[in-house]
Write an enzyme that holds these catalytic residues in place. Structure first.
Site, PDB file in Angstrom:
ATOM      1  CE  LYS A 190      -0.067  -0.202   5.264  1.00  0.00           C
ATOM      2  NZ  LYS A 190      -1.121  -0.290   6.071  1.00  0.00           N
TER       3      LYS A 190
ATOM      4  CE1 TYR B 222       8.154  32.009  -1.461  1.00  0.00           C
ATOM      5  CE2 TYR B 222       9.214  29.516  -0.820  1.00  0.00           C
ATOM      6  CZ  TYR B 222       8.534  30.779  -2.423  1.00  0.00           C
ATOM      7  OH  TYR B 222       7.465  30.805  -2.972  1.00  0.00           O
TER       8      TYR B 222
END
EC number: 5.1.1.1
Length: 377
Positions: A37, A271
């Protein structure tokens, strides 16, 4: 030819080694369901599944219909179980693609039965029993035995398996896990007393496989579900310290330096104002960011490996890019950077990254984006 200058490197030899580590622990005649998964925990579901099947996996386990359909498009005959919840609206897709579904209620089973009869096909299901995790599942009670009888009587369904899930077999104290198995075994025996049998009986995840195969708690099991251990990680630090089983690292997150800039003293990188150059600084820009699975909070907190040297990751990680400080580092544009991977490269492994972020390696590797290409070595 890679489309980006960042990628996930997957060691196929380690995948094979780890699968065979499972085979060496579980009973000789047992079946193994390789849990793939979340894109095989980041390793790439198709290639990982191919390797596990080559090494002797009997079943593949996923969490969602989409994951199962991706596998079915490559493996037409392989048994695939959706371990997670399948909405009733998925019934026809399950049936048409010969997928096995987890069932935990009579109402759900009745819908699946009706759809199977309309299709004139059979749907394989595994019954989920809640023995103490308190997630999905039927309670192990006499009432549930009556429910199971009704489910087994439904036309169009093949009740192939029954299973439970252990919630903390990775802890040093195994009391709860052993109690769960005591409950599950007692329930299976009650079913056997009423001549109710199942082709597959399963409960052990990686933690169960690594720590509970030496007792008799697994005496009624014939299918095992390894997950995280296939990808080189122990379910917990406690298990890593106590386990005699050697697992090998599978996944490395890598990028190449796409530009090197010389930034003068007194500037901010990226940033915000999260890294200040208190000296002239050589900055390497990588085309890798938090949208790829490199957590934003790792900026200014880890060192990465470049040419067997350690360099700090600086500033805040951007969505698609990040920065490394290259002062005193021998590096050039195009050089490979290891964000995390095999410890032999000097880089952190995913377990160390997880500890830093107060999480687990499952999250660190399974959230690596599909937009990163997988390179198999």
């Amino acid at each position: 030819m890679l489309k980006r200058a960042s990628f996930v490197e997957v060691n196929t030899h380690s995948l094979r080694h780890n699968f065979n580590a499972v085979k060496n622990i579980v009973p000789k005649d047992a079946c193994v369901m390789a849990v793939v998964k979340a894109n095989a925990y980041g390793a790439g579901a198709i290639k990982a599944s191919e390797i596990f099947l080559q090494e002797g996996a009997n079943y593949l386990g996923v969490a969602t219909l989409d994951e199962a359909l991706e596998l079915r498009s490559h493996f037409s005959q392989t048994p695939i179980l959706i371990l997670g919840y399948s909405p009733n609206t998925n019934a026809s897709m399950l049936i048409d693609n010969d997928l096995s579904a987890m069932v935990f209620s009579l109402e759900q089973a009745e819908v699946f039965s009706q759809m199977a009869l309309k299709s004139q096909k059979r749907l394989k299901v595994h019954l989920k029993i809640d023995t103490g995790m308190h997630r999905l599942g039927l309670e192990p009670t006499f009432k549930s035995i009556e429910t199971i009888k009704k489910i087994r009587a439904l036309k169009g369904l093949e009740v192939e398996g029954i299973f439970t899930h252990l919630s903390n077999a990775d802890s040093n104290i195994k009391t709860h896990a052993k109690n769960q198995m005591k409950v599950f075994n007692a329930f299976l025996e009650q079913l056997l007393d009423q001549k109710i049998e199942f082709q597959y009986r399963h409960a052990y995840n990686s933690a169960g496989i690594l720590s509970l195969c030496n007792g008799n708690e697994n005496r009624l099991l014939n299918l095992y579900r390894p997950g995280i251990m296939l990808y080189g990680f122990y379910p917990s630090n406690e298990m890593k310290e106590s386990s005699q089983t050697i697992l090998k690292n599978v996944i490395s997150l890598k990028a190449r330096i796409v530009q090197i800039k010389r930034v003068k003293k007194g500037e901010f990188i990226g940033y915000g104002e999260h890294f200040y150059t208190n000296e002239e600084t050589l900055v390497g820009v990588l085309a890798l960011g938090y949208a790829d699975g490199l957590v934003r909070a790792l900026g200014n907190r880890i060192q990465v490996a470049i040419n067997n040297q350690l360099a700090p990751l600086i500033g805040k990680v951007c969505m698609d890019q990040c920065f490394v400080k290259l002062n005193d580092i021998e590096a050039k544009e195009g050089d490979e950077v290891i964000l995390f991977g095999d410890k032999s490269t000097k880089a952190n492994d995913a377990s160390e990254i997880a500890t830093l972020l107060n999480t687990i390696p499952y999250e660190t590797i399974s959230t690596l984006s599909k937009r990163l290409e997988r390179v198999y070595v």
